[in-house]
Scaffold this motif. Structure first.
Motif, PDB file in Angstrom:
ATOM      1  N   UNK A  17      -8.284   4.774   1.525  1.00 45.03           N
ATOM      2  CA  UNK A  17      -6.878   4.507   1.210  1.00 45.03           C
ATOM      3  C   UNK A  17      -6.688   3.126   0.595  1.00 45.03           C
ATOM      4  N   UNK A  18      -7.193   2.095   1.299  1.00 40.35           N
ATOM      5  CA  UNK A  18      -6.937   0.730   0.862  1.00 40.35           C
ATOM      6  C   UNK A  18      -7.697   0.371  -0.421  1.00 40.35           C
ATOM      7  N   UNK A  19      -8.995   0.627  -0.456  1.00 32.94           N
ATOM      8  CA  UNK A  19      -9.788   0.286  -1.647  1.00 32.94           C
ATOM      9  C   UNK A  19      -9.280   0.981  -2.910  1.00 32.94           C
ATOM     10  N   UNK A  20      -9.002   2.287  -2.863  1.00 35.86           N
ATOM     11  CA  UNK A  20      -8.447   2.919  -4.075  1.00 35.86           C
ATOM     12  C   UNK A  20      -7.103   2.318  -4.498  1.00 35.86           C
ATOM     13  N   UNK A  21      -6.255   1.948  -3.529  1.00 39.60           N
ATOM     14  CA  UNK A  21      -4.969   1.317  -3.868  1.00 39.60           C
ATOM     15  C   UNK A  21      -5.207  -0.027  -4.550  1.00 39.60           C
ATOM     16  N   UNK A  22      -6.204  -0.781  -4.069  1.00 38.96           N
ATOM     17  CA  UNK A  22      -6.549  -2.071  -4.697  1.00 38.96           C
ATOM     18  C   UNK A  22      -7.061  -1.864  -6.120  1.00 38.96           C
ATOM     19  N   UNK A  23      -7.889  -0.843  -6.315  1.00 38.70           N
ATOM     20  CA  UNK A  23      -8.414  -0.545  -7.649  1.00 38.70           C
ATOM     21  C   UNK A  23      -7.280  -0.211  -8.612  1.00 38.70           C
ATOM     22  N   UNK A  67      -6.256  -0.787   9.352  1.00 40.86           N
ATOM     23  CA  UNK A  67      -7.375  -1.661   8.986  1.00 40.86           C
ATOM     24  C   UNK A  67      -8.448  -1.745  10.065  1.00 40.86           C
ATOM     25  N   UNK A  68      -8.224  -1.097  11.189  1.00 39.19           N
ATOM     26  CA  UNK A  68      -9.253  -1.048  12.226  1.00 39.19           C
ATOM     27  C   UNK A  68     -10.130   0.189  12.076  1.00 39.19           C
ATOM     28  N   UNK A  69      -9.779   1.056  11.129  1.00 38.63           N
ATOM     29  CA  UNK A  69     -10.567   2.265  10.879  1.00 38.63           C
ATOM     30  C   UNK A  69     -11.179   2.204   9.476  1.00 38.63           C
ATOM     31  N   UNK A  70     -12.490   2.186   9.473  1.00 35.23           N
ATOM     32  CA  UNK A  70     -13.228   2.037   8.222  1.00 35.23           C
ATOM     33  C   UNK A  70     -12.882   3.125   7.206  1.00 35.23           C
ATOM     34  N   UNK A  71     -12.666   4.327   7.662  1.00 32.21           N
ATOM     35  CA  UNK A  71     -12.334   5.433   6.767  1.00 32.21           C
ATOM     36  C   UNK A  71     -11.039   5.150   5.999  1.00 32.21           C
ATOM     37  N   UNK A  72     -10.044   4.598   6.681  1.00 30.64           N
ATOM     38  CA  UNK A  72      -8.792   4.233   6.025  1.00 30.64           C
ATOM     39  C   UNK A  72      -9.018   3.156   4.970  1.00 30.64           C
ATOM     40  N   UNK A 109       0.856  -1.182   0.000  1.00 30.99           N
ATOM     41  CA  UNK A 109       0.000   0.000   0.000  1.00 30.99           C
ATOM     42  C   UNK A 109       0.893   1.233   0.000  1.00 30.99           C
ATOM     43  N   UNK A 110       0.555   2.219  -0.810  1.00 37.94           N
ATOM     44  CA  UNK A 110       1.384   3.421  -0.883  1.00 37.94           C
ATOM     45  C   UNK A 110       1.322   4.271   0.389  1.00 37.94           C
ATOM     46  N   UNK A 111       0.269   4.106   1.162  1.00 36.22           N
ATOM     47  CA  UNK A 111       0.109   4.895   2.380  1.00 36.22           C
ATOM     48  C   UNK A 111      -0.076   3.958   3.565  1.00 36.22           C
ATOM     49  N   UNK A 112       0.137   4.487   4.730  1.00 38.53           N
ATOM     50  CA  UNK A 112      -0.132   3.733   5.955  1.00 38.53           C
ATOM     51  C   UNK A 112      -1.650   3.551   6.077  1.00 38.53           C
TER      52      UNK A 112
END
Length: 134
Positions: A118-124, A109-114, A103-106
Motif C-alpha cells: 500500500x505505502x510503497x506503491x502510493x510513494x511511487x 506501518x506495523x505490518x510489513x505487507x501494508x 495515503x489513499x488507503x489506511x
C-alpha cells in the motif's frame, strides 16, 4: 562542530540556496527542534566494498536483523521547519521538495505487507506525479 562532520555543510550551489540557508540559520527557535542523529564512530571501518566486518543481517522477510561491527554515536542538531522557507525548496534547485499528500488507503506501518503493498506503491505514484516520470 565534530571534525568528521565538517564536510557535511557544502557551499550553496546557487544564490537561491544561499538565501534559503541564510533564512534557516537565522530562524527563531520556534521554527526548529533539536533532534538526535546517529553517526558511525570514527574507528568503524568504512568501504564501498563489503569487507565482511560491518554489515546488517537481512532477514528473508526484508526486515533488518542483527547489526555486526557497527558502533554509532548520537549527535544533536537543530532541524528547521522547511515549510516556512520562502521561496520553498524545489526538486530542481534543492534535489528535494516538501509536498502535502495523504495515503489513499489506511496503512498500518506495523505490518510489513501494508508497507510493501500500500505505502510503497502510493510513494511511487507520488514521485511519478511530482517528477513527470512515466
Amino acid at each position: 562542530q565534530r571534525p568528521h562532520l565538517r564536510n557535511l555543510r557544502r557551499r550553496p550551489a546557487s544564490p537561491r540556496q544561499a538565501h534559503q540557508l541564510e533564512m534557516a540559520e537565522n530562524a527563531s527557535d520556534e521554527d526548529c527542534v533539536v533532534g538526535g542523529f546517529n553517526y558511525q564512530v570514527e574507528n568503524v571501518p568504512r568501504s564501498i566494498i563489503s569487507g565482511g566486518k560491518v554489515y546488517v543481517n537481512r532477514m528473508t522477510s526484508g526486515s533488518d536483523g542483527d547489526v555486526v561491527g557497527m558502533k554509532s554515536e548520537t549527535v544533536e542538531h537543530k532541524v528547521w521547519n522547511g515549510r516556512k522557507l520562502n521561496p520553498p525548496m524545489t526538486l530542481d534547485a534543492n534535489s528535494f521538495t516538501l509536498v502535502d499528500d495523504k495515503c489513499p488507503e489506511e496503512v498500518d506501518f506495523l505490518h510489513e505487507d501494508d508497507i510493501l503493498h500500500k505505502y510503497y506503491p502510493a510513494c511511487c505514484e507520488l514521485l511519478k506525479q511530482k517528477t513527470g516520470a512515466v
